[in-house]
Design an enzyme around this catalytic site. Structure first.
Site, PDB file in Angstrom:
ATOM      1  CB  CYS A  34      35.552  10.624 -21.890  1.00  0.00           C
ATOM      2  SG  CYS A  34      34.461  11.869 -21.197  1.00  0.00           S
ATOM      3  CD  GLU A  85      38.887   7.269 -25.080  1.00  0.00           C
ATOM      4  OE1 GLU A  85      39.552   7.826 -25.961  1.00  0.00           O
ATOM      5  OE2 GLU A  85      38.188   7.881 -24.263  1.00  0.00           O
ATOM      6  CD  GLU A  89      37.894  18.354 -19.053  1.00  0.00           C
ATOM      7  OE1 GLU A  89      38.132  17.168 -18.744  1.00  0.00           O
ATOM      8  OE2 GLU A  89      37.791  19.257 -18.214  1.00  0.00           O
ATOM      9  CE  LYS A 117      36.418  21.247 -35.378  1.00  0.00           C
ATOM     10  NZ  LYS A 117      35.442  20.232 -35.798  1.00  0.00           N
ATOM     11  CB  SER A 119      32.334  16.312 -34.018  1.00  0.00           C
ATOM     12  OG  SER A 119      32.339  15.408 -35.110  1.00  0.00           O
ATOM     13  CD  GLU A 120      33.944  16.408 -39.418  1.00  0.00           C
ATOM     14  OE1 GLU A 120      34.323  16.861 -38.318  1.00  0.00           O
ATOM     15  OE2 GLU A 120      34.493  15.453 -39.993  1.00  0.00           O
TER      16      GLU A 120
HETATM   17  P1  NDP Z   1      38.957  13.902 -31.797  1.00  0.00           P
HETATM   18  O1  NDP Z   1      40.107  14.222 -30.901  1.00  0.00           O
HETATM   19  O2  NDP Z   1      39.223  13.148 -33.035  1.00  0.00           O
HETATM   20  O3  NDP Z   1      38.248  15.266 -32.251  1.00  0.00           O
HETATM   21  C1  NDP Z   1      37.790  16.204 -31.306  1.00  0.00           C
HETATM   22  C2  NDP Z   1      37.538  17.519 -32.011  1.00  0.00           C
HETATM   23  O4  NDP Z   1      38.791  18.070 -32.443  1.00  0.00           O
HETATM   24  C3  NDP Z   1      36.685  17.399 -33.274  1.00  0.00           C
HETATM   25  O5  NDP Z   1      35.837  18.516 -33.358  1.00  0.00           O
HETATM   26  C4  NDP Z   1      37.735  17.401 -34.355  1.00  0.00           C
HETATM   27  O6  NDP Z   1      37.233  17.770 -35.604  1.00  0.00           O
HETATM   28  C5  NDP Z   1      38.717  18.411 -33.824  1.00  0.00           C
HETATM   29  N1  NDP Z   1      40.052  18.362 -34.405  1.00  0.00           N
HETATM   30  C6  NDP Z   1      40.674  17.341 -35.022  1.00  0.00           C
HETATM   31  N2  NDP Z   1      41.918  17.698 -35.401  1.00  0.00           N
HETATM   32  C7  NDP Z   1      42.098  18.988 -35.003  1.00  0.00           C
HETATM   33  C8  NDP Z   1      43.173  19.928 -35.083  1.00  0.00           C
HETATM   34  N3  NDP Z   1      44.337  19.611 -35.639  1.00  0.00           N
HETATM   35  N4  NDP Z   1      42.990  21.156 -34.568  1.00  0.00           N
HETATM   36  C9  NDP Z   1      41.835  21.492 -33.968  1.00  0.00           C
HETATM   37  N5  NDP Z   1      40.789  20.647 -33.867  1.00  0.00           N
HETATM   38  C10 NDP Z   1      40.911  19.410 -34.365  1.00  0.00           C
HETATM   39  O7  NDP Z   1      37.883  13.197 -30.862  1.00  0.00           O
HETATM   40  P2  NDP Z   1      36.495  12.556 -31.275  1.00  0.00           P
HETATM   41  O8  NDP Z   1      35.638  13.575 -31.921  1.00  0.00           O
HETATM   42  O9  NDP Z   1      36.794  11.294 -31.987  1.00  0.00           O
HETATM   43  O10 NDP Z   1      35.840  12.261 -29.825  1.00  0.00           O
HETATM   44  C11 NDP Z   1      36.165  11.163 -29.064  1.00  0.00           C
HETATM   45  C12 NDP Z   1      37.239  11.504 -28.036  1.00  0.00           C
HETATM   46  O11 NDP Z   1      36.796  12.549 -27.180  1.00  0.00           O
HETATM   47  C13 NDP Z   1      37.536  10.348 -27.124  1.00  0.00           C
HETATM   48  O12 NDP Z   1      38.921  10.185 -26.993  1.00  0.00           O
HETATM   49  C14 NDP Z   1      36.935  10.773 -25.783  1.00  0.00           C
HETATM   50  O13 NDP Z   1      37.525  10.196 -24.676  1.00  0.00           O
HETATM   51  C15 NDP Z   1      37.110  12.229 -25.816  1.00  0.00           C
HETATM   52  N6  NDP Z   1      36.169  12.858 -24.889  1.00  0.00           N
HETATM   53  C16 NDP Z   1      36.650  13.367 -23.707  1.00  0.00           C
HETATM   54  C17 NDP Z   1      35.802  13.922 -22.768  1.00  0.00           C
HETATM   55  C18 NDP Z   1      36.325  14.518 -21.497  1.00  0.00           C
HETATM   56  O14 NDP Z   1      35.596  15.288 -20.871  1.00  0.00           O
HETATM   57  N7  NDP Z   1      37.545  14.231 -21.074  1.00  0.00           N
HETATM   58  C19 NDP Z   1      34.357  13.985 -22.996  1.00  0.00           C
HETATM   59  C20 NDP Z   1      33.956  13.447 -24.264  1.00  0.00           C
HETATM   60  C21 NDP Z   1      34.859  12.894 -25.170  1.00  0.00           C
HETATM   61  P3  NDP Z   1      36.949  16.624 -36.692  1.00  0.00           P
HETATM   62  O15 NDP Z   1      35.992  15.675 -36.083  1.00  0.00           O
HETATM   63  O16 NDP Z   1      36.403  17.349 -37.811  1.00  0.00           O
HETATM   64  O17 NDP Z   1      38.280  16.011 -37.007  1.00  0.00           O
END
Ligand code: NDP
Length: 496
Positions: free
Chosen positions: A284, A384, A250, A175, A177-178
C-alpha cells in the site's frame, strides 16, 4: 501435496469451520496447499464468545505479566522463523528472501516492541486541576476487537492488528484474507504456545461475505480494525456506524515519489525500483508515481529501465529470485488490464507490460513495468494498481511537484529526493500523507506509526500511537474536600 486441515483457530485450538469449503493455493505455481471448511456466521459467534470469555482474565493481567508473555511469544517466533518464512513465501507467492529478511523479522520485532510497550501506556499526570478534586486518567482496553486483514503481507498484517490490541489488554478475532490464512493461524498458535491464555487470539478463515461482515456487525465486538481497500473500508465503516462502533481503517495508497533536480540520481533510481517492486508492487506504500524534475527525467527513466531489466523473476523458494508472483491470476489480469488501458490512452510502456514467459504459466507473474507519457488525470496515475508498475511523469517547479504529489484521493505515504534540506523540509510539511520519506522509500520501524490521510483511512498501526486505537481513556475525578456543601453547587441552587 494438498492437506485437509482445520482452518479456524478458536479458544486455543484448531477447529473446522461450518461454512463453504475453501482451497488455499500457492499463487506462484497454482498448486493447492490446503483445503478445509471456511468460517460462517456460526463460527463468528463461537470465536467472539471465546474472545469474550478470555477478556476479563486477560485485562486483569498486570502490564508486566502481559509483557512477559509477549516477550516469550517473540522468542517462540524467533525459534520458528524459518518455518514462518517458508509458509508465507508459499502461500503469498513472495520470494523467500523477502519473507526471510523482511516479513518475519519485522513481525518478531513488532512482537518484541509491543511486549515492551505493554508496560508504557501513557496519559496525563494525575493532579488537582480543579483545586478540589484529584483527576486521573485510566487507559482501559475496549474488549473484543474484530480485525480484518488483506492478503499482501498476511503475517505482518496479522501482527499489526493483534499485537497492540492484546498488549493493551483486549482480546482479538482476526479474519485474514481467505487466500492467505496460513501464517495467521500459525501466529495464533504460537501465541498460545508462549502461554497467552486460550481465546486471547482467535483466527477465522472465511470470506468477507461469509465471515467478515458478521464480525463487523457482531454486537459484542467493541471495535473493528480493518486493513484493505478503500471500497470495502467504506462499507465496513458504514456497518460499524450503525452500532456506533469504533473503527480503525488502513486503506489503499498511491504513493508519489518526487525527485528534485539536485537529487542523487543513482540513489533515486535504485530507490524507485525497490520501492515500486517490493512484494511485486502489492504494497500500500509502494512507489507508484514518480515525478521527476525535467532536467533529470530522461536519465532517470533510463536508469530505472536498466535496473528493472536486472530484476529476476522465478520460483519463490529460490534465494536468487528477486520478484515473486502476484496473489492470483485474476488479480494479475486486473493489473494487466490497467496497463493495457494506459497503453490505449497513449502512454508509453518503456519496460514490461507483459506476462513473462520463463516462469510457471500456472502462476500469476507479471513483468516489472515502467510507463511514461501518462496524463495526471488518467486511471494509471490516479488509481491503486497493486502490481509491479511505476509511472514516471515530469515536472518543472517545486510548487507543481507538490501539487501533483497531493493530487490523488489517497494519502498513505510519499517520498522526496533532494540534497537541499529546505526543499525536503517543505515536501515533508506539504505532502498530505501519513509518512514522508526523505531520500528513501519503504523502510518501516516498530517504534513509528503507519497510517493514512484522506481516502487512505485513519488510525495508526505499530508504535505507541496504536494504543490510541485500542484503549478507552477514562477520566476519574475524586473530590478531596470531603465537604457536603460545595461552592460550585451555587450555580444550581443556594439552599442554606
Ligand atoms: P479488500 O478490501 O478486498 O479485502 C480486505 C479484507 O476485507 C479481506 O479479508 C476481505 O475478505 C474482507 N472483506 C471483504 N468484504 C468485506 C465485508 N463486507 N465486511 C468485512 N470484511 C470484508 O482488500 P484486499 O484483500 O484486496 O487487499 C488489498 C488492499 O489492501 C489494497 O487496497 C491495499 O492498499 C490495502 N492495504 C492497505 C494497507 C494499509 O496499511 N493502509 C496495508 C496493506 C494493504 P475477502 O478477501 O474474503 O473478500
Amino acid at each position: 501435496m494438498t492437506v485437509t486441515e482445520p482452518l479456524q483457530y478458536i479458544g486455543g485450538a484448531r477447529r473446522s469451520g461450518s461454512g463453504a469449503p475453501l482451497t488455499i493455493l500457492a499463487p506462484a505455481t497454482g498448486a493447492e496447499i490446503a483445503t478445509g471448511a471456511g468460517a460462517n456466521a456460526a463460527d463468528v459467534e463461537t470465536a467472539v464468545a471465546a474472545a469474550q470469555d478470555a477478556f476479563p482474565g486477560w485485562a486483569a493481567h498486570t502490564p508486566g505479566a502481559r509483557s512477559d508473555l509477549m516477550h516469550e511469544w517473540a522468542r517462540v517466533l524467533r525459534s520458528r522463523a524459518a518455518e514462518f518464512a517458508a509458509l508465507e513465501s508459499r502461500n503469498a507467492g513472495k520470494p523467500i528472501r523477502l519473507t526471510t529478511e523482511f516479513d518475519v523479522p519485522g513481525t518478531i520485532d513488532n512482537t518484541a516492541f509491543f511486549a515492551g510497550a505493554a508496560r508504557h501506556l501513557e496519559g496525563k499526570a494525575s493532579a488537582e486541576y480543579s483545586g478540589d478534586h484529584t483527576s486521573s486518567i485510566r487507559r482501559e482496553p475496549l474488549g473484543v476487537i474484530g480485525s480484518i486483514a488483506p492478503w499482501n503481507y498476511p503475517l505482518q498484517m496479522a501482527a499489526w492488528k493483534i499485537l497492540p490490541a492484546v498488549a493493551a489488554g483486549n482480546t482479538v478475532v482476526l479474519k485474514p484474507s481467505e487466500l492467505t490464512p496460513l501464517t495467521s493461524l500459525l501466529f495464533a498458535e504460537t501465541a498460545d504456545a508462549a502461554g497467552l491464555p486460550p481465546g486471547v487470539v482467535n483466527v477465522l478463515t472465511g470470506t468477507g461475505a461469509d465471515a467478515g461482515q458478521h464480525l463487523v456487525e457482531h454486537p459484542a465486538v467493541a471495535m473493528v480494525s480493518f486493513t484493505g481497500s478503500t471500497a470495502v473500508g467504506r462499507q465496513v465503516a458504514a456497518t460499524a456506524a450503525g452500532a456506533v462502533k469504533r473503527v480503525h481503517l488502513e486503506l489503499g495508497g498511491k504513493a508519489p515519489f518526487v525527485v528534485f533536480d539536485d537529487a542523487d540520481l543513482e540513489a533515486a533510481a535504485r530507490g524507485a525500483v525497490a520501492g515500486a517492486l517490493i512484494n511485486a508492487g502489492q504494497d500500500c506504500t509502494a512507489a507508484t508515481r514518480a515525478y521527476v524534475q525535467r532536467p533529470l527525467f530522461e536519465e532517470f527513466v533510463g536508469r530505472v529501465a536498466a535496473l528493472m531489466d536486472r530484476v529476476r523473476l522465478g520460483p519463490v523458494d529460490d534465494p536468487e529470485t528477486d520478484m515473486g508472483s502476484l496473489i492470483s491470476r485474476s488479480h494479475r489480469d486486473k493489473v494487466a488490464a490497467m496497463v493495457e488501458r494506459a497503453r490505449e490512452s497513449g502512454a508509453k510502456i518503456v519496460r514490461g507490460g507483459r506476462i513473462p514467459e520463463h516462469v510457471p504459466e500456472s502462476g500469476a507473474f507479471y513483468e516489472p513495468t515502467l510507463i511514461t507519457g501518462a496524463a495526471q488525470d488518467s486511471e494509471i496515475v490516479q488509481q491503486e494498481i497493486f502490481g509491479p508498475v511505476l509511472v514516471v511523469l515530469p515536472f518543472d517547479t517545486d510548487d507543481e511537484a507538490l501539487a501533483l504529489a497531493n493530487d490523488t484521493p489517497y494519502g498513505l505515504a510519499a517520498s522526496a529526493w533532494s540534497r537541499d534540506v529546505f526543499r525536503t523540509q517543505r515536501a515533508s510539511r506539504e505532502i498530505r500523507a501519513g509518512c514522508v520519506w526523505i531520500n528513501d522509500h519503504i523502510p518501516i520501524v516498530s517504534e513509528m506509526p503507519h497510517g493514512g490521510y484522506k481516502s487512505s483511512g485513519f488510525g495508526k498501526d505499530m508504535s505507541a500511537y496504536a494504543f490510541e486505537e485500542y484503549t478507552n481513556i477514562k477520566h476519574v475525578m475524586s473530590d478531596i474536600t470531603g465537604a457536603a456543601r460545595k461552592l460550585w453547587h451555587e450555580v444550581v441552587f443556594r439552599a442554606e
